[in-house]
Design a protein around this motif. Structure first.
Motif, short mmCIF file in Angstrom:
data_model
loop_
_atom_site.label_atom_id
_atom_site.label_comp_id
_atom_site.label_asym_id
_atom_site.label_seq_id
_atom_site.Cartn_x
_atom_site.Cartn_y
_atom_site.Cartn_z
N VAL A 45 0.84 -1.20 0.00
CA VAL A 45 0.00 0.00 0.00
C VAL A 45 0.87 1.25 0.00
O VAL A 45 0.57 2.23 -0.68
CB VAL A 45 -0.95 -0.01 1.21
CG1 VAL A 45 -1.76 1.27 1.30
CG2 VAL A 45 -1.88 -1.21 1.14
N LYS A 46 1.97 1.24 0.73
CA LYS A 46 2.86 2.41 0.81
C LYS A 46 3.43 2.74 -0.56
O LYS A 46 3.48 3.91 -0.96
CB LYS A 46 3.99 2.12 1.80
CG LYS A 46 4.99 3.22 1.94
CD LYS A 46 4.62 4.15 3.03
CE LYS A 46 5.74 5.16 3.23
NZ LYS A 46 5.44 6.11 4.23
N THR A 47 3.86 1.74 -1.32
CA THR A 47 4.42 1.97 -2.64
C THR A 47 3.36 2.51 -3.60
O THR A 47 3.63 3.41 -4.41
CB THR A 47 5.01 0.67 -3.20
OG1 THR A 47 5.97 0.16 -2.27
CG2 THR A 47 5.66 0.88 -4.54
N TRP A 90 0.69 4.29 -2.73
CA TRP A 90 0.43 5.68 -2.35
C TRP A 90 1.56 6.60 -2.82
O TRP A 90 1.30 7.68 -3.36
CB TRP A 90 0.26 5.81 -0.84
CG TRP A 90 0.13 7.23 -0.41
CD1 TRP A 90 -0.98 8.00 -0.46
CD2 TRP A 90 1.18 8.08 0.08
NE1 TRP A 90 -0.71 9.27 -0.02
CE2 TRP A 90 0.61 9.35 0.32
CE3 TRP A 90 2.53 7.88 0.35
CZ2 TRP A 90 1.36 10.41 0.82
CZ3 TRP A 90 3.27 8.93 0.85
CH2 TRP A 90 2.68 10.18 1.07
N GLU A 91 2.82 6.18 -2.63
CA GLU A 91 3.96 7.02 -3.04
C GLU A 91 3.90 7.31 -4.54
O GLU A 91 4.12 8.44 -4.97
CB GLU A 91 5.28 6.34 -2.69
CG GLU A 91 5.59 6.35 -1.21
CD GLU A 91 6.81 5.52 -0.86
OE1 GLU A 91 7.26 4.70 -1.70
OE2 GLU A 91 7.31 5.69 0.26
N HIS A 115 0.98 9.65 -5.26
CA HIS A 115 1.27 10.97 -4.70
C HIS A 115 2.27 11.73 -5.57
O HIS A 115 2.10 12.93 -5.83
CB HIS A 115 1.78 10.83 -3.26
CG HIS A 115 1.83 12.10 -2.50
ND1 HIS A 115 0.70 12.75 -2.07
CD2 HIS A 115 2.86 12.86 -2.07
CE1 HIS A 115 1.02 13.84 -1.42
NE2 HIS A 115 2.34 13.94 -1.41
N SER A 135 -2.85 12.34 2.81
CA SER A 135 -1.79 11.63 3.51
C SER A 135 -1.85 10.12 3.29
O SER A 135 -2.87 9.57 2.87
CB SER A 135 -1.86 11.92 5.01
OG SER A 135 -3.02 11.31 5.56
N TYR A 136 -0.74 9.48 3.63
CA TYR A 136 -0.67 8.03 3.53
C TYR A 136 -1.67 7.38 4.49
O TYR A 136 -2.30 6.38 4.16
CB TYR A 136 0.75 7.54 3.84
CG TYR A 136 0.83 6.05 4.02
CD1 TYR A 136 0.61 5.19 2.95
CD2 TYR A 136 1.13 5.49 5.27
CE1 TYR A 136 0.67 3.82 3.11
CE2 TYR A 136 1.19 4.13 5.43
CZ TYR A 136 0.96 3.30 4.36
OH TYR A 136 1.02 1.94 4.52
N GLN A 137 -1.82 7.94 5.70
CA GLN A 137 -2.75 7.38 6.68
C GLN A 137 -4.18 7.41 6.14
O GLN A 137 -4.94 6.45 6.30
CB GLN A 137 -2.68 8.13 8.01
CG GLN A 137 -1.43 7.84 8.81
CD GLN A 137 -0.21 8.58 8.29
OE1 GLN A 137 -0.32 9.50 7.50
NE2 GLN A 137 0.96 8.18 8.75
N PHE A 174 -5.01 7.46 2.95
CA PHE A 174 -5.04 6.51 1.83
C PHE A 174 -5.19 5.09 2.35
O PHE A 174 -5.99 4.31 1.84
CB PHE A 174 -3.75 6.65 1.02
CG PHE A 174 -3.71 5.79 -0.21
CD1 PHE A 174 -4.30 6.20 -1.39
CD2 PHE A 174 -3.07 4.56 -0.19
CE1 PHE A 174 -4.27 5.41 -2.52
CE2 PHE A 174 -3.03 3.76 -1.31
CZ PHE A 174 -3.63 4.19 -2.48
N ARG A 175 -4.42 4.76 3.39
CA ARG A 175 -4.49 3.43 3.98
C ARG A 175 -5.88 3.16 4.56
O ARG A 175 -6.42 2.06 4.42
CB ARG A 175 -3.42 3.30 5.06
CG ARG A 175 -3.22 1.88 5.54
CD ARG A 175 -2.21 1.81 6.63
NE ARG A 175 -2.80 2.45 7.80
CZ ARG A 175 -2.13 3.07 8.73
NH1 ARG A 175 -0.83 3.15 8.66
NH2 ARG A 175 -2.74 3.60 9.77
#
Length: 129
Positions: A45-47, A49-50, A53, A61-63, A65-66
């Motif tokens: 998920v982090k990748t 979002w990055e 973004h 924010s990532y939070q 998005f998560r």
């Protein structure tokens, strides 16, 4: 004659600017198919979002998005069916639930079922070093 309450509410809503959370949710819903495909392909998920973004497709924010990913993709009824596979990963804690869980639930009619740990006070000689 005054207008119906529903008509007045509809007019007010049409003139009102959407909230930031509403805009963020709408943005996520627009890209939900791409995010789901990337998750199915195994990307973290982090990748995801990055990448989105950096491309300017999401500005939140990532939070956030998560949270949207958990609520709108991972918690959906369609994804629950895929999570129930034998080697499913619990996304909240990152643990795998594999065949060992399935073996523990199998019962043999002639054998007593023991679950958990049983302590034997007298050790076996072959178990000692």
């Amino acid at each position: 004659m005054t207008k119906n309450l529903s008509v007045r509410i509809a007019e007010r809503t049409a003139q009102k600017k959407p909230s930031r959370n509403g805009q963020n949710r709408a943005t996520f819903l627009a890209i939900r198919g791409d995010v789901k495909q990337a998750l199915d392909d195994g990307w973290p998920v982090k990748t995801i979002w990055e990448t989105l973004h950096e491309e300017g497709k999401v500005s939140f924010s990532y939070q956030a998005f998560r949270g949207y990913a958990n609520r709108l993709i991972l918690s959906s009824p369609a994804s629950r069916a895929t999570v129930s596979t034998p080697m499913a990963v619990d996304s909240r804690i990152g643990k795998q639930h594999g065949p060992a869980t399935a073996q523990a639930t199998e019962k043999n009619p002639g054998e007593p079922t023991t679950t958990g740990f049983t302590f034997n006070r007298t050790p076996k000689k072959e178990d000692l070093l």
